[in-house]
Design a protein around this motif. Structure first.
Motif, PDB file in Angstrom:
ATOM      1  N   VAL A 116      30.789 -64.486 -57.168  1.00 48.63           N
ATOM      2  CA  VAL A 116      32.187 -64.063 -57.083  1.00 48.63           C
ATOM      3  C   VAL A 116      32.362 -62.698 -57.741  1.00 48.63           C
ATOM      4  N   PHE A 117      31.714 -62.487 -58.895  1.00 48.10           N
ATOM      5  CA  PHE A 117      31.782 -61.174 -59.544  1.00 48.10           C
ATOM      6  C   PHE A 117      31.217 -60.088 -58.632  1.00 48.10           C
ATOM      7  N   GLY A 118      30.150 -60.384 -57.925  1.00 43.87           N
ATOM      8  CA  GLY A 118      29.571 -59.418 -56.992  1.00 43.87           C
ATOM      9  C   GLY A 118      30.518 -59.099 -55.844  1.00 43.87           C
ATOM     10  N   LEU A 119      31.178 -60.125 -55.321  1.00 46.44           N
ATOM     11  CA  LEU A 119      32.138 -59.883 -54.238  1.00 46.44           C
ATOM     12  C   LEU A 119      33.319 -59.040 -54.699  1.00 46.44           C
ATOM     13  N   VAL A 120      33.822 -59.302 -55.899  1.00 44.05           N
ATOM     14  CA  VAL A 120      34.940 -58.521 -56.431  1.00 44.05           C
ATOM     15  C   VAL A 120      34.522 -57.075 -56.663  1.00 44.05           C
ATOM     16  N   ALA A 121      33.333 -56.868 -57.209  1.00 36.40           N
ATOM     17  CA  ALA A 121      32.842 -55.514 -57.435  1.00 36.40           C
ATOM     18  C   ALA A 121      32.651 -54.773 -56.117  1.00 36.40           C
ATOM     19  N   ALA A 122      32.133 -55.452 -55.108  1.00 40.56           N
ATOM     20  CA  ALA A 122      31.964 -54.815 -53.801  1.00 40.56           C
ATOM     21  C   ALA A 122      33.317 -54.475 -53.182  1.00 40.56           C
TER      22      ALA A 122
ATOM     23  N   PHE B  21      36.141 -53.760 -54.829  1.00 39.66           N
ATOM     24  CA  PHE B  21      36.677 -52.597 -55.545  1.00 39.66           C
ATOM     25  C   PHE B  21      35.955 -51.315 -55.157  1.00 39.66           C
ATOM     26  N   ALA B  22      34.650 -51.383 -54.953  1.00 40.73           N
ATOM     27  CA  ALA B  22      33.901 -50.201 -54.518  1.00 40.73           C
ATOM     28  C   ALA B  22      34.360 -49.767 -53.124  1.00 40.73           C
ATOM     29  N   LEU B  23      34.630 -50.723 -52.251  1.00 43.25           N
ATOM     30  CA  LEU B  23      35.108 -50.400 -50.909  1.00 43.25           C
ATOM     31  C   LEU B  23      36.499 -49.764 -50.968  1.00 43.25           C
ATOM     32  N   LEU B  24      37.386 -50.292 -51.814  1.00 41.54           N
ATOM     33  CA  LEU B  24      38.717 -49.693 -51.974  1.00 41.54           C
ATOM     34  C   LEU B  24      38.630 -48.280 -52.538  1.00 41.54           C
ATOM     35  N   ASP B  25      37.757 -48.069 -53.486  1.00 41.92           N
ATOM     36  CA  ASP B  25      37.585 -46.738 -54.059  1.00 41.92           C
ATOM     37  C   ASP B  25      37.078 -45.767 -53.003  1.00 41.92           C
ATOM     38  N   PHE B  26      36.120 -46.174 -52.226  1.00 38.39           N
ATOM     39  CA  PHE B  26      35.580 -45.317 -51.170  1.00 38.39           C
ATOM     40  C   PHE B  26      36.646 -45.017 -50.114  1.00 38.39           C
ATOM     41  N   ALA B  27      37.450 -46.036 -49.767  1.00 36.72           N
ATOM     42  CA  ALA B  27      38.491 -45.834 -48.759  1.00 36.72           C
ATOM     43  C   ALA B  27      39.568 -44.871 -49.266  1.00 36.72           C
ATOM     44  N   SER B  28      39.957 -44.999 -50.529  1.00 36.08           N
ATOM     45  CA  SER B  28      40.984 -44.091 -51.056  1.00 36.08           C
ATOM     46  C   SER B  28      40.456 -42.661 -51.153  1.00 36.08           C
ATOM     47  N   GLN B  29      39.226 -42.491 -51.542  1.00 37.63           N
ATOM     48  CA  GLN B  29      38.647 -41.142 -51.591  1.00 37.63           C
ATOM     49  C   GLN B  29      38.527 -40.552 -50.192  1.00 37.63           C
ATOM     50  N   THR B  30      38.161 -41.359 -49.230  1.00 43.52           N
ATOM     51  CA  THR B  30      38.059 -40.876 -47.846  1.00 43.52           C
ATOM     52  C   THR B  30      39.432 -40.490 -47.311  1.00 43.52           C
ATOM     53  N   ALA B  31      40.451 -41.287 -47.588  1.00 47.44           N
ATOM     54  CA  ALA B  31      41.803 -40.966 -47.124  1.00 47.44           C
ATOM     55  C   ALA B  31      42.304 -39.682 -47.771  1.00 47.44           C
ATOM     56  N   ALA B  32      42.019 -39.472 -49.041  1.00 45.49           N
ATOM     57  CA  ALA B  32      42.434 -38.240 -49.718  1.00 45.49           C
ATOM     58  C   ALA B  32      41.717 -37.029 -49.141  1.00 45.49           C
ATOM     59  N   THR B  33      40.455 -37.165 -48.824  1.00 45.44           N
ATOM     60  CA  THR B  33      39.688 -36.056 -48.244  1.00 45.44           C
ATOM     61  C   THR B  33      40.185 -35.718 -46.847  1.00 45.44           C
ATOM     62  N   VAL B  34      40.418 -36.737 -46.041  1.00 46.70           N
ATOM     63  CA  VAL B  34      40.910 -36.501 -44.674  1.00 46.70           C
ATOM     64  C   VAL B  34      42.316 -35.910 -44.736  1.00 46.70           C
TER      65      VAL B  34
END
Length: 103
Positions: free
Chosen positions: A60-66, A68-81
């Protein structure tokens, strides 16, 4: 006289004289084995459920960390675009994805 050894792994525990006397007379050999009863549960009863619960928790900790990493990547991608595209217009409606840095 034909002598035979006692059967199985109990041979060292029966004195030879008693075995031969019982064999000659036909008397039964009585073997008393003393054991101690367990007072509690073995460790396996507690260890296996704890190991399964620990593995599930780590999963479960691994799923939560993954996530959060996906949300971080998505927000950075949206800011760049948004920074690169400027304003976006669809059917006469203009949407600015990012604010301009200066006027």
């Amino acid at each position: 006289m034909n002598h035979r050894d006692p059967p199985g792994i109990i041979a060292p525990h029966i004195p030879a004289d008693d075995w031969r006397r019982a064999e000659a007379t036909g008397q039964p050999v009585v073997i008393v084995v003393q054991t101690t009863d367990r007072t509690g549960r073995p460790l396996g009863h507690y260890l296996y459920p704890l190991a399964i619960a620990g593995a599930a928790t780590m999963g479960v900790f691994g799923l939560v960390a993954a996530f959060f990493a996906l949300l971080d990547f998505a927000s950075q991608t949206a800011a760049t675009v948004g920074g690169a595209a400027g304003s976006l217009g669809i059917g006469g409606i203009t949407l600015r994805l990012a604010r301009p840095t200066g006027k």
